[in-house]
Each structure stands twice: as structure tokens, then as C-alpha cells.
Scaffold this motif. Structure first.
Motif, PDB file in Angstrom:
ATOM      1  N   ARG A  25       0.842  -1.212   0.000  1.00 33.63           N
ATOM      2  CA  ARG A  25       0.000   0.000   0.000  1.00 33.63           C
ATOM      3  C   ARG A  25       0.873   1.257   0.000  1.00 33.63           C
ATOM      4  O   ARG A  25       0.512   2.261  -0.628  1.00 33.63           O
ATOM      5  CB  ARG A  25      -0.956  -0.013   1.187  1.00 33.63           C
ATOM      6  N   ALA A  26       2.008   1.206   0.686  1.00 33.22           N
ATOM      7  CA  ALA A  26       2.925   2.360   0.703  1.00 33.22           C
ATOM      8  C   ALA A  26       3.477   2.620  -0.699  1.00 33.22           C
ATOM      9  O   ALA A  26       3.578   3.777  -1.123  1.00 33.22           O
ATOM     10  CB  ALA A  26       4.056   2.114   1.694  1.00 33.22           C
ATOM     11  N   LYS A  27       3.818   1.556  -1.429  1.00 36.42           N
ATOM     12  CA  LYS A  27       4.317   1.721  -2.804  1.00 36.42           C
ATOM     13  C   LYS A  27       3.224   2.285  -3.715  1.00 36.42           C
ATOM     14  O   LYS A  27       3.492   3.133  -4.568  1.00 36.42           O
ATOM     15  CB  LYS A  27       4.823   0.384  -3.349  1.00 36.42           C
ATOM     16  N   GLU A  78       0.542   6.960  -6.659  1.00 33.66           N
ATOM     17  CA  GLU A  78      -0.599   7.883  -6.766  1.00 33.66           C
ATOM     18  C   GLU A  78      -0.165   9.336  -6.849  1.00 33.66           C
ATOM     19  O   GLU A  78      -0.876  10.163  -7.417  1.00 33.66           O
ATOM     20  CB  GLU A  78      -1.548   7.694  -5.581  1.00 33.66           C
ATOM     21  N   LYS A  79       0.987   9.674  -6.314  1.00 32.93           N
ATOM     22  CA  LYS A  79       1.461  11.056  -6.287  1.00 32.93           C
ATOM     23  C   LYS A  79       2.210  11.457  -7.551  1.00 32.93           C
ATOM     24  O   LYS A  79       2.489  12.628  -7.753  1.00 32.93           O
ATOM     25  CB  LYS A  79       2.359  11.269  -5.065  1.00 32.93           C
ATOM     26  N   LEU A  80       2.537  10.490  -8.390  1.00 32.31           N
ATOM     27  CA  LEU A  80       3.336  10.768  -9.582  1.00 32.31           C
ATOM     28  C   LEU A  80       2.458  11.091 -10.785  1.00 32.31           C
ATOM     29  O   LEU A  80       1.275  10.745 -10.817  1.00 32.31           O
ATOM     30  CB  LEU A  80       4.235   9.570  -9.889  1.00 32.31           C
ATOM     31  N   LYS A  81       3.082  11.725 -11.787  1.00 35.23           N
ATOM     32  CA  LYS A  81       2.366  12.107 -13.004  1.00 35.23           C
ATOM     33  C   LYS A  81       3.227  11.834 -14.228  1.00 35.23           C
ATOM     34  O   LYS A  81       4.441  11.700 -14.134  1.00 35.23           O
ATOM     35  CB  LYS A  81       2.034  13.604 -12.980  1.00 35.23           C
ATOM     36  N   GLY A  82       2.555  11.804 -15.382  1.00 31.27           N
ATOM     37  CA  GLY A  82       3.235  11.755 -16.661  1.00 31.27           C
ATOM     38  C   GLY A  82       4.193  10.592 -16.821  1.00 31.27           C
ATOM     39  O   GLY A  82       3.946   9.482 -16.349  1.00 31.27           O
ATOM     40  N   ASN A  83       5.305  10.869 -17.497  1.00 33.83           N
ATOM     41  CA  ASN A  83       6.293   9.850 -17.788  1.00 33.83           C
ATOM     42  C   ASN A  83       6.940   9.305 -16.507  1.00 33.83           C
ATOM     43  O   ASN A  83       7.322   8.144 -16.447  1.00 33.83           O
ATOM     44  CB  ASN A  83       7.355  10.385 -18.751  1.00 33.83           C
ATOM     45  N   THR A  84       7.024  10.164 -15.480  1.00 33.14           N
ATOM     46  CA  THR A  84       7.575   9.703 -14.200  1.00 33.14           C
ATOM     47  C   THR A  84       6.698   8.607 -13.628  1.00 33.14           C
ATOM     48  O   THR A  84       7.193   7.582 -13.144  1.00 33.14           O
ATOM     49  CB  THR A  84       7.693  10.879 -13.196  1.00 33.14           C
ATOM     50  N   PHE A  85       5.391   8.804 -13.698  1.00 31.51           N
ATOM     51  CA  PHE A  85       4.462   7.758 -13.249  1.00 31.51           C
ATOM     52  C   PHE A  85       4.663   6.493 -14.066  1.00 31.51           C
ATOM     53  O   PHE A  85       4.774   5.395 -13.516  1.00 31.51           O
ATOM     54  CB  PHE A  85       3.000   8.211 -13.361  1.00 31.51           C
ATOM     55  N   LYS A  99       7.169   5.367 -15.752  1.00 36.08           N
ATOM     56  CA  LYS A  99       8.434   4.678 -15.451  1.00 36.08           C
ATOM     57  C   LYS A  99       8.359   3.937 -14.115  1.00 36.08           C
ATOM     58  O   LYS A  99       8.813   2.798 -14.006  1.00 36.08           O
ATOM     59  CB  LYS A  99       9.594   5.676 -15.439  1.00 36.08           C
ATOM     60  N   ARG A 100       7.814   4.584 -13.107  1.00 34.08           N
ATOM     61  CA  ARG A 100       7.715   3.938 -11.781  1.00 34.08           C
ATOM     62  C   ARG A 100       6.733   2.777 -11.807  1.00 34.08           C
ATOM     63  O   ARG A 100       6.977   1.742 -11.189  1.00 34.08           O
ATOM     64  CB  ARG A 100       7.308   4.954 -10.711  1.00 34.08           C
ATOM     65  N   TYR A 101       5.630   2.946 -12.505  1.00 35.31           N
ATOM     66  CA  TYR A 101       4.658   1.855 -12.609  1.00 35.31           C
ATOM     67  C   TYR A 101       5.313   0.651 -13.298  1.00 35.31           C
ATOM     68  O   TYR A 101       5.203  -0.489 -12.816  1.00 35.31           O
ATOM     69  CB  TYR A 101       3.407   2.307 -13.373  1.00 35.31           C
ATOM     70  N   ALA A 102       5.974   0.889 -14.420  1.00 37.00           N
ATOM     71  CA  ALA A 102       6.625  -0.206 -15.153  1.00 37.00           C
ATOM     72  C   ALA A 102       7.689  -0.878 -14.293  1.00 37.00           C
ATOM     73  O   ALA A 102       7.795  -2.109 -14.264  1.00 37.00           O
ATOM     74  CB  ALA A 102       7.231   0.322 -16.450  1.00 37.00           C
ATOM     75  N   SER A 103       8.444  -0.077 -13.569  1.00 37.55           N
ATOM     76  CA  SER A 103       9.514  -0.614 -12.733  1.00 37.55           C
ATOM     77  C   SER A 103       8.971  -1.347 -11.505  1.00 37.55           C
ATOM     78  O   SER A 103       9.359  -2.484 -11.220  1.00 37.55           O
ATOM     79  CB  SER A 103      10.435   0.525 -12.304  1.00 37.55           C
ATOM     80  N   LEU A 141       7.761  -3.325 -21.295  1.00 36.72           N
ATOM     81  CA  LEU A 141       7.113  -2.036 -21.036  1.00 36.72           C
ATOM     82  C   LEU A 141       8.109  -1.057 -20.420  1.00 36.72           C
ATOM     83  O   LEU A 141       8.161   0.114 -20.813  1.00 36.72           O
ATOM     84  CB  LEU A 141       5.911  -2.215 -20.104  1.00 36.72           C
ATOM     85  N   LYS A 142       8.922  -1.519 -19.496  1.00 37.49           N
ATOM     86  CA  LYS A 142       9.918  -0.664 -18.851  1.00 37.49           C
ATOM     87  C   LYS A 142      10.891  -0.107 -19.887  1.00 37.49           C
ATOM     88  O   LYS A 142      11.225   1.078 -19.862  1.00 37.49           O
ATOM     89  CB  LYS A 142      10.672  -1.439 -17.765  1.00 37.49           C
ATOM     90  N   LYS A 143      11.340  -0.951 -20.809  1.00 38.27           N
ATOM     91  CA  LYS A 143      12.238  -0.478 -21.875  1.00 38.27           C
ATOM     92  C   LYS A 143      11.552   0.607 -22.704  1.00 38.27           C
ATOM     93  O   LYS A 143      12.167   1.628 -23.052  1.00 38.27           O
ATOM     94  CB  LYS A 143      12.650  -1.630 -22.788  1.00 38.27           C
ATOM     95  N   THR A 144      10.290   0.407 -23.018  1.00 38.15           N
ATOM     96  CA  THR A 144       9.545   1.361 -23.827  1.00 38.15           C
ATOM     97  C   THR A 144       9.396   2.707 -23.104  1.00 38.15           C
ATOM     98  O   THR A 144       9.665   3.750 -23.699  1.00 38.15           O
ATOM     99  CB  THR A 144       8.139   0.807 -24.167  1.00 38.15           C
ATOM    100  N   VAL A 145       8.965   2.678 -21.848  1.00 38.11           N
ATOM    101  CA  VAL A 145       8.745   3.955 -21.129  1.00 38.11           C
ATOM    102  C   VAL A 145      10.058   4.612 -20.729  1.00 38.11           C
ATOM    103  O   VAL A 145      10.144   5.842 -20.684  1.00 38.11           O
ATOM    104  CB  VAL A 145       7.816   3.793 -19.910  1.00 38.11           C
ATOM    105  N   ASP A 146      11.116   3.815 -20.489  1.00 38.27           N
ATOM    106  CA  ASP A 146      12.420   4.416 -20.191  1.00 38.27           C
ATOM    107  C   ASP A 146      12.980   5.145 -21.403  1.00 38.27           C
ATOM    108  O   ASP A 146      13.700   6.138 -21.256  1.00 38.27           O
ATOM    109  CB  ASP A 146      13.420   3.353 -19.717  1.00 38.27           C
ATOM    110  N   ALA A 147      12.641   4.679 -22.601  1.00 40.72           N
ATOM    111  CA  ALA A 147      13.121   5.304 -23.831  1.00 40.72           C
ATOM    112  C   ALA A 147      12.289   6.521 -24.219  1.00 40.72           C
ATOM    113  O   ALA A 147      12.718   7.339 -25.050  1.00 40.72           O
ATOM    114  CB  ALA A 147      13.103   4.294 -24.972  1.00 40.72           C
ATOM    115  N   ALA A 148      11.112   6.671 -23.633  1.00 40.65           N
ATOM    116  CA  ALA A 148      10.229   7.792 -23.968  1.00 40.65           C
ATOM    117  C   ALA A 148      10.795   9.105 -23.422  1.00 40.65           C
ATOM    118  O   ALA A 148      11.553   9.122 -22.461  1.00 40.65           O
ATOM    119  CB  ALA A 148       8.840   7.539 -23.394  1.00 40.65           C
ATOM    120  N   LYS A 149      10.380  10.213 -24.043  1.00 42.67           N
ATOM    121  CA  LYS A 149      10.825  11.540 -23.593  1.00 42.67           C
ATOM    122  C   LYS A 149      10.280  11.831 -22.202  1.00 42.67           C
ATOM    123  O   LYS A 149       9.220  11.389 -21.831  1.00 42.67           O
ATOM    124  CB  LYS A 149      10.325  12.613 -24.561  1.00 42.67           C
ATOM    125  N   LYS A 150      11.016  12.655 -21.510  1.00 46.90           N
ATOM    126  CA  LYS A 150      10.599  13.024 -20.145  1.00 46.90           C
ATOM    127  C   LYS A 150       9.585  14.072 -20.177  1.00 46.90           C
ATOM    128  O   LYS A 150       8.917  14.703 -20.455  1.00 46.90           O
ATOM    129  CB  LYS A 150      11.791  13.512 -19.330  1.00 46.90           C
TER     130      LYS A 150
END
Length: 189
Positions: free
Chosen positions: A113-115, A120-127, A129-133, A180-189
Motif C-alpha cells: 500500500r505504501a508503494k 498515486e502522487k506521480l504524473k506523466g512519464n515519471t508515473f 516509469k515507476r509503474y513499469a519498474s 514495457l519498462k524499456k519502452t517507457v524508459d526510452a520515452a521523452k521526459k
């Protein structure tokens, strides 16, 4: 004449005590039999089912957040697949647990639940990347290890079968998560 009624009374009293004693033994046996049925899986198998339920709930909840927050179609597609497939596995696990008289948790663990709260606090590409990871890779690595261990070591044959049958799908989810992680890590920030 007093001897016969007294002897008869003693016999009735002794017989009554024997019947009561037999009844108590029958009840005790029934209670032991009930407890044996309730304890049909050992603590390691119960722990596996509990951990599997918590992991599934975590992946479903995080994936529901991904559907709401992400604008990346690959993330949304992966999240929907995780919701669909983990919901199906959750139903199978509930049936198994019910047949073994095991009560499962209805939400992720406190650490999970903590993760999710972080996500929940993240947005955009940062979200993304963290979701994929966190969910696509890390959570599925943990789930694969959990299911591999139980597919080899579970004592209950039904638990072992459930773990063995579910494992290939989790391995597929892990590979998809890595992709998915490779794809979102390669995406623009």
C-alpha cells in the motif's frame, strides 16, 4: 428386598455414566475431526495463499491507477491486462482458499500500500516509469519467486497445482513488464 433395587439403581447409574462418557468422547472426537478439516493446509501453504492474494490485490490496485493516470497507450494496455488476468487468478485463489478453510486478505500488504501511495502522487512519464519498474518488473519478479517456490515446495497438492498452473502467466507478465519498462524508459521526459 432392598438389595435388588439398590443393585438395579447402581447398574442404572453406572450405565448412565458410561453413556455420558461415551457421548463426551464422541463430541471430543467430532471436535478433533473438525479441527483437522480446518487445518487442511500447513502454515507455509497458508502463508503462500496470503502473500499471493496481497500481491494480486497490489497489482490490480496499481493498474487501476495506471488506467486513470497514464496517457501512454502501452501502459494502459498492460494495466488493463494485469487487472483482467489478476482478477481471474484472484477468483481461483479465493475458491482454493475457501476449500481449505483459509481466510484471505482483501487488500495489499502495508508495504505494498505504501508503494501504491507513492505511485498515486506521480504524473506523466515519471508515473509510467515507476509503474513499469515497480509493478511490471519488481512486483512480478517477487510473484514469480513466490509461485516458483510454492510450485516445488507446497505440501498441499491443490496449492501446488494452483502455483504451478499460475506461474507461466506470471512469467509472461514479468517479460511484458520488462518490455514495457524499456519502452517507457526510452520515452521523452
Amino acid at each position: 428386598m432392598h438389595i435388588i433395587p439398590t443393585t438395579q439403581a447402581r447398574l442404572q447409574s453406572t450405565t448412565g455414566r458410561r453413556l455420558i462418557g461415551a457421548g463426551v468422547l464422541m463430541l471430543a472426537g467430532a471436535a478433533l475431526s473438525f479441527n483437522a478439516a480446518a487445518e487442511s493446509v500447513n502454515s507455509k501453504d497458508k502463508s503462500f495463499m496470503t502473500n499471493a492474494a496481497e500481491a494480486g490485490h497490489a497489482e490490480i490496485e496499481a493498474s487501476q491507477i495506471a488506467l486513470e493516470k497514464s496517457s501512454n497507450q502501452a501502459v494502459k494496455d498492460y494495466a488493463q491486462k494485469m487487472i483482467d488476468q489478476h482478477t481471474k487468478v484472484d477468483e481461483q485463489l479465493k475458491q482454493l482458499a475457501s476449500s481449505k478453510d483459509v481466510t484471505l486478505p482483501t487488500e495489499p500488504s502495508m508495504a505494498q500500500r505504501a508503494k501504491i501511495a507513492i505511485l498515486e502522487k506521480l504524473k506523466g512519464n515519471t508515473f509510467d516509469k515507476r509503474y513499469a519498474s515497480m509493478i511490471g518488473v519488481s512486483a512480478h519478479e517477487d510473484a514469480v519467486k513466490l509461485f516458483q517456490k510454492s510450485s516445488k515446495e507446497a505440501q498441499d497438492p491443490d496449492v501446488k497445482t494452483f502455483a504451478s498452473k499460475t506461474l507461466p502467466g506470471l512469467q509472461e507478465h514479468l517479460q511484458m513488464g520488462r518490455d514495457l519498462k524499456k519502452t517507457v524508459d526510452a520515452a521523452k521526459k
